[in-house]
Every structure is written in C-alpha cells, then in structure tokens.
Write a protein that holds these residues in place. Structure first.
Motif, short mmCIF file in Angstrom:
data_model
loop_
_atom_site.label_atom_id
_atom_site.label_comp_id
_atom_site.label_asym_id
_atom_site.label_seq_id
_atom_site.Cartn_x
_atom_site.Cartn_y
_atom_site.Cartn_z
N ASP A 87 0.77 -1.33 -0.07
CA ASP A 87 0.09 -0.08 -0.12
C ASP A 87 1.06 1.21 -0.04
O ASP A 87 1.84 1.22 0.87
CB ASP A 87 -0.78 -0.12 1.33
N TRP A 88 0.56 2.14 -0.74
CA TRP A 88 1.40 3.56 -0.91
C TRP A 88 1.47 4.23 0.60
O TRP A 88 2.32 4.87 0.43
CB TRP A 88 0.86 4.38 -2.09
N ARG A 89 0.37 3.96 1.33
CA ARG A 89 0.57 4.71 2.45
C ARG A 89 1.58 4.34 3.35
O ARG A 89 1.70 4.97 4.40
CB ARG A 89 -0.97 4.61 3.24
N ASP A 90 1.98 3.01 3.19
CA ASP A 90 2.98 2.62 4.09
C ASP A 90 4.51 3.55 3.91
O ASP A 90 5.26 3.59 4.72
CB ASP A 90 3.51 1.33 3.64
N LEU A 91 4.50 4.04 2.82
CA LEU A 91 5.68 5.15 2.77
C LEU A 91 5.73 6.29 3.61
O LEU A 91 6.58 7.05 3.66
CB LEU A 91 5.74 5.79 1.37
N MET A 92 4.43 6.75 4.08
CA MET A 92 4.37 7.71 5.16
C MET A 92 4.86 7.30 6.68
O MET A 92 5.26 8.20 7.25
CB MET A 92 2.93 8.14 5.54
N SER A 93 4.97 5.96 6.78
CA SER A 93 5.27 5.65 8.01
C SER A 93 6.65 4.69 8.12
O SER A 93 7.57 4.80 8.92
CB SER A 93 4.32 4.57 8.91
N GLU A 94 6.94 4.29 6.95
CA GLU A 94 8.11 3.30 6.93
C GLU A 94 9.06 4.21 6.15
O GLU A 94 8.91 5.34 5.45
CB GLU A 94 7.92 2.24 5.78
N LYS A 95 10.45 3.99 6.31
CA LYS A 95 11.60 4.87 5.71
C LYS A 95 12.36 3.98 4.94
O LYS A 95 13.42 3.34 5.00
CB LYS A 95 12.64 5.26 6.85
N VAL A 96 11.52 3.71 3.71
CA VAL A 96 11.96 2.81 2.48
C VAL A 96 13.38 3.18 1.97
O VAL A 96 13.37 4.26 1.36
CB VAL A 96 11.24 2.58 1.73
N GLY A 97 14.37 2.33 2.17
CA GLY A 97 15.71 2.80 1.56
C GLY A 97 16.36 3.68 2.14
O GLY A 97 17.52 4.16 1.49
N GLU A 98 16.02 4.39 3.28
CA GLU A 98 16.65 5.50 3.93
C GLU A 98 17.92 5.29 4.45
O GLU A 98 17.96 4.42 5.45
CB GLU A 98 15.56 6.44 4.79
#
Length: 150
Positions: A87-98
């Motif tokens: 889900d695209w909303r996961d990008l708001m809480s997860e720090k994907v690849g940061e």
C-alpha cells in the motif's frame, strides 16, 4: 566640460528623491516591526506562512550529513506499489531505503558521498561540478515557508 545648470538641477532632484524614499522606507519598516500584519494562511495549508524573520534554514555547506535513498530500494518499493503488493500509505510511516550520507567536496566538485546499502551495494552521486557555485546557490535559499513544529 563643466556640468550644465540643468544637469546640476537633475542631480539635486534625484538626491532629494532618493533621500525621501529612504526615509519613507525606514519609517514604514519601523512601524511594520512594531505592529506586523497577521500572517497569511494559504487555502492548501492549515498553518500560516512564516514572516521572513521567523523562517529557519537547514544546515548548508559541506561536508555535511544528509538523508539519502537507495535507488534500488526506491525502484523495488515503486514496483511493489504498482503491482498491488504494497500500500502506498506505508511510505508515510516506513523509511524505505533511507540511510545517512555525507555531502563532501572533492576536487572542486560536490558529491553525495559514498553510501553502502546492504542489499543493493555502493552508490555515489555528483551534486555539482563547481562547489563555489553550489555554495552561492545555497546562500540564496530564503528559508522554510512554514514551520513543521506548529
């Protein structure tokens, strides 16, 4: 060749106008600082815009530390969202690849320093071919338009 009377009069008028404008500007600034108008709140924001003296600036210059993204992780996340696996909303809480990275100056160039990502390896990006130019550009930044802390 001596100045003509017309030139002397024109210069005198110009001098008077400049001095009058300076006095007027400084007077207005004095009252604006004592009783500023309320900040404007744009329709798209629930917070008012900051006045120039309220704006903050990030740490600029180099070397400095920054947050960076792994290009491989970003591609994987995008493909998973498009495929419907995530889900695209996961990008708001997860720090994907940061990951943290260093912005460094090397041979007059500015680089987003070496970053090692566990899954996708080593990345390094050039930010500017002229460090003096990038320093000048960073100095032109007026500051954040609104505060995140409010």
């Amino acid at each position: 060749m001596a100045n003509s009377v017309g030139t002397q009069i024109a210069r005198s008028i110009d001098w008077v106008l400049c001095k009058t404008a300076a006095v007027t500007f400084n007077t207005i600034q004095h009252f604006n600082k004592r009783n500023p108008n309320p900040s404007v709140t744009p329709q798209w924001s629930d917070k008012p815009l900051l006045k120039s003296w309220e704006k903050s600036k990030p740490t600029l210059g180099f070397p400095r530390q920054t947050d960076s993204l792994c290009p491989g992780c970003v591609k994987e996340a995008r493909e998973a969202i498009i495929a419907g696996k995530k889900d695209w909303r996961d990008l708001m809480s997860e720090k994907v690849g940061e990951i943290k990275a260093q912005i460094i100056e090397r041979d007059g160039q500015v680089w987003d320093g070496e970053r090692l990502f566990l899954w996708h390896g080593h990345y390094e990006d050039m930010m500017a071919i002229d460090s003096k130019w990038l320093s000048w550009i960073e100095k032109q930044y007026p500051g954040r338009r609104y505060s995140r802390a409010q």
